[in-house]
Design a protein around this motif. Structure first.
Motif, PDB file in Angstrom:
ATOM      1  N   ARG A   1      -2.601   8.226  -3.867  1.00 40.79           N
ATOM      2  CA  ARG A   1      -3.780   8.492  -3.040  1.00 40.79           C
ATOM      3  C   ARG A   1      -5.067   8.242  -3.824  1.00 40.79           C
ATOM      4  O   ARG A   1      -6.032   7.687  -3.289  1.00 40.79           O
ATOM      5  CB  ARG A   1      -3.743   9.925  -2.512  1.00 40.79           C
ATOM      6  CG  ARG A   1      -4.994  10.279  -1.736  1.00 40.79           C
ATOM      7  CD  ARG A   1      -4.901  11.555  -0.961  1.00 40.79           C
ATOM      8  NE  ARG A   1      -6.201  11.888  -0.392  1.00 40.79           N
ATOM      9  CZ  ARG A   1      -6.739  11.302   0.667  1.00 40.79           C
ATOM     10  NH1 ARG A   1      -6.071  10.353   1.290  1.00 40.79           N
ATOM     11  NH2 ARG A   1      -7.926  11.661   1.121  1.00 40.79           N
TER      12      ARG A   1
ATOM     13  N   PHE B   1      -3.116   4.474   4.775  1.00 44.22           N
ATOM     14  CA  PHE B   1      -1.846   4.207   5.446  1.00 44.22           C
ATOM     15  C   PHE B   1      -1.310   2.875   4.942  1.00 44.22           C
ATOM     16  O   PHE B   1      -2.049   1.898   4.902  1.00 44.22           O
ATOM     17  CB  PHE B   1      -2.014   4.163   6.970  1.00 44.22           C
ATOM     18  CG  PHE B   1      -0.695   4.056   7.690  1.00 44.22           C
ATOM     19  CD1 PHE B   1       0.163   5.137   7.731  1.00 44.22           C
ATOM     20  CD2 PHE B   1      -0.308   2.861   8.278  1.00 44.22           C
ATOM     21  CE1 PHE B   1       1.402   5.032   8.365  1.00 44.22           C
ATOM     22  CE2 PHE B   1       0.916   2.762   8.911  1.00 44.22           C
ATOM     23  CZ  PHE B   1       1.772   3.842   8.955  1.00 44.22           C
TER      24      PHE B   1
ATOM     25  N   PHE C   1       1.214   6.194   3.979  1.00 40.71           N
ATOM     26  CA  PHE C   1       0.895   7.449   3.317  1.00 40.71           C
ATOM     27  C   PHE C   1       1.138   7.381   1.812  1.00 40.71           C
ATOM     28  O   PHE C   1       2.066   6.718   1.344  1.00 40.71           O
ATOM     29  CB  PHE C   1       1.743   8.584   3.901  1.00 40.71           C
ATOM     30  CG  PHE C   1       1.708   8.663   5.401  1.00 40.71           C
ATOM     31  CD1 PHE C   1       0.502   8.694   6.087  1.00 40.71           C
ATOM     32  CD2 PHE C   1       2.883   8.709   6.130  1.00 40.71           C
ATOM     33  CE1 PHE C   1       0.469   8.772   7.466  1.00 40.71           C
ATOM     34  CE2 PHE C   1       2.872   8.787   7.514  1.00 40.71           C
ATOM     35  CZ  PHE C   1       1.659   8.814   8.190  1.00 40.71           C
TER      36      PHE C   1
ATOM     37  N   SER D   1       3.481   3.222   0.012  1.00 40.75           N
ATOM     38  CA  SER D   1       2.060   3.339  -0.307  1.00 40.75           C
ATOM     39  C   SER D   1       1.567   2.115  -1.067  1.00 40.75           C
ATOM     40  O   SER D   1       2.226   1.633  -2.000  1.00 40.75           O
ATOM     41  CB  SER D   1       1.806   4.591  -1.156  1.00 40.75           C
ATOM     42  OG  SER D   1       0.483   4.597  -1.652  1.00 40.75           O
TER      43      SER D   1
ATOM     44  N   MET E   1      -1.601  15.120   9.974  1.00 39.88           N
ATOM     45  CA  MET E   1      -0.447  15.348   9.111  1.00 39.88           C
ATOM     46  C   MET E   1      -0.168  16.830   8.891  1.00 39.88           C
ATOM     47  O   MET E   1       0.676  17.186   8.066  1.00 39.88           O
ATOM     48  CB  MET E   1      -0.671  14.668   7.765  1.00 39.88           C
ATOM     49  CG  MET E   1      -0.769  13.163   7.827  1.00 39.88           C
ATOM     50  SD  MET E   1       0.740  12.386   8.441  1.00 39.88           S
ATOM     51  CE  MET E   1       1.859  12.672   7.068  1.00 39.88           C
TER      52      MET E   1
END
Length: 323
Positions: free
Chosen positions: A165, A196, A198, A204, A274
């Motif tokens: 992330r 996206f 995730f 990812s 989510m």
């Protein structure tokens, strides 16, 4: 006349069949010529949950024997046996059962070769659903699409998912690139970066191939080979004449060969979409997802799309929630 009986149960170690008596049948177990009635019986299996952190694969099986009694006496009495599954392949058999005390200590079981579906609440969180739909529909990997057959693969390591992330959504990216008109109500006070596929998936864009990723987003001009959200389709949500839109980020034009997307949007939408995935009672726990398990994403969005002209790569869609 044919008469059925269950004479054998099979299961691996740590799994004990519970033999049902003949009285447990619902319906007669005897058929005569021309008879088409139904009969059923339920067989139970008990497995050992006494040790935490364990995972077992079971192949519960049953043998049904049929005793045949020829009515005219021309043939001798004979018995046939039917075993439900003679296969021992855990890798692909849909009747393989995985039981574990690892996801939680109380234990539970799933069919691991069946991929469950996580469904967005698109009516309540349309920005996140629209972004996922856009990437799922127009990029070549179609992440999470059941129709195309490209599932998401669950990443159970939170350290790795946080790293993914951070690469896709550096601190401050949404605030620097978003539009506050996307905020939803007085309690929605900040913009959020939605990535996206995730971060908590092997799909990812932030996970390199060397790290086990299957969908790395490495910019063409990268010398380090480290994935970056700059290689994704980059968009932001904005309110125009009372209608929410998702536009490409200023200075970026998608080629639709990208493998991922990142979008600046409402924090409420991103987090809410989510909110029922994780947690003690969320989708991942209920489906007992373990590392590398496959699952589908239903964005609960539909779109009517048209290109600006025959030679354009632009995408113009009117989207609506299906739930």
């Amino acid at each position: 006349m044919i008469q059925l009986a269950i004479n054998k149960h099979l299961c691996e170690s740590q799994c004990t069949p519970v033999e049902a008596s003949a009285s447990a049948w619902k319906g007669s177990t005897t058929w005569t010529a021309g008879d088409t009635h139904e009969a059923s019986i339920t067989s139970s299996y008990i497995w050992d949950t006494s040790t935490s952190g364990k995972t077992y694969f079971f192949h519960p099986d049953v043998q049904i024997d049929g005793d045949e009694y020829p009515s005219d006496g021309s043939l001798q009495y004979q018995t046939t046996g039917y075993q439900w599954s003679l296969s021992t392949s855990r890798a692909t058999d849909l009747d393989t059962v995985r039981c574990d005390t690892d996801v939680d200590t109380t234990g539970g079981c799933v069919f691991p070769n069946y991929a469950p579906t996580y469904t967005f609440n698109a009516a309540r969180y349309p920005q996140a659903a629209a972004h996922a739909w856009l990437i799922q529909t127009f990029t070549p990997k179609s992440p999470g699409s059941k129709a195309v057959g490209t599932p998401l693969y669950y990443l159970g390591d939170t350290t790795k998912s946080d790293r993914n992330r951070d690469r896709m959504c550096p601190t401050g990216w949404a605030a620097d690139n978003g539009d506050t008109s996307a905020l939803d109500g007085p309690t929605d006070v900040r913009l959020n970066c939605d990535e996206f596929p995730f971060g908590a998936s092997y799909n990812s864009g932030g996970m390199s191939a060397d790290e086990g990723g299957i969908n790395p987003a490495v910019p063409d001009d990268s010398t380090s080979g480290v994935p970056s959200g700059a290689a994704c389709v980059q968009t932001y949500a904005t309110l125009v004449d009372g209608t929410m839109h998702v536009y490409n980020l200023n200075g970026t034009v998608p080629s639709w060969t990208e493998v991922c997307g990142r979008s600046a949007m409402s924090d409420r939408d991103n987090q809410g979409s989510m909110s029922v995935f994780g947690g003690a009672y969320g989708f991942s726990k209920k489906m007992r997802l373990m590392d590398k398990d496959a699952y589908w994403l239903n964005t609960a969005m539909s779109g009517h799309c048209a290109s600006a002209n025959a030679n354009s790569t632009s995408v113009k869609c009117t989207m609506s929630a299906t739930n």
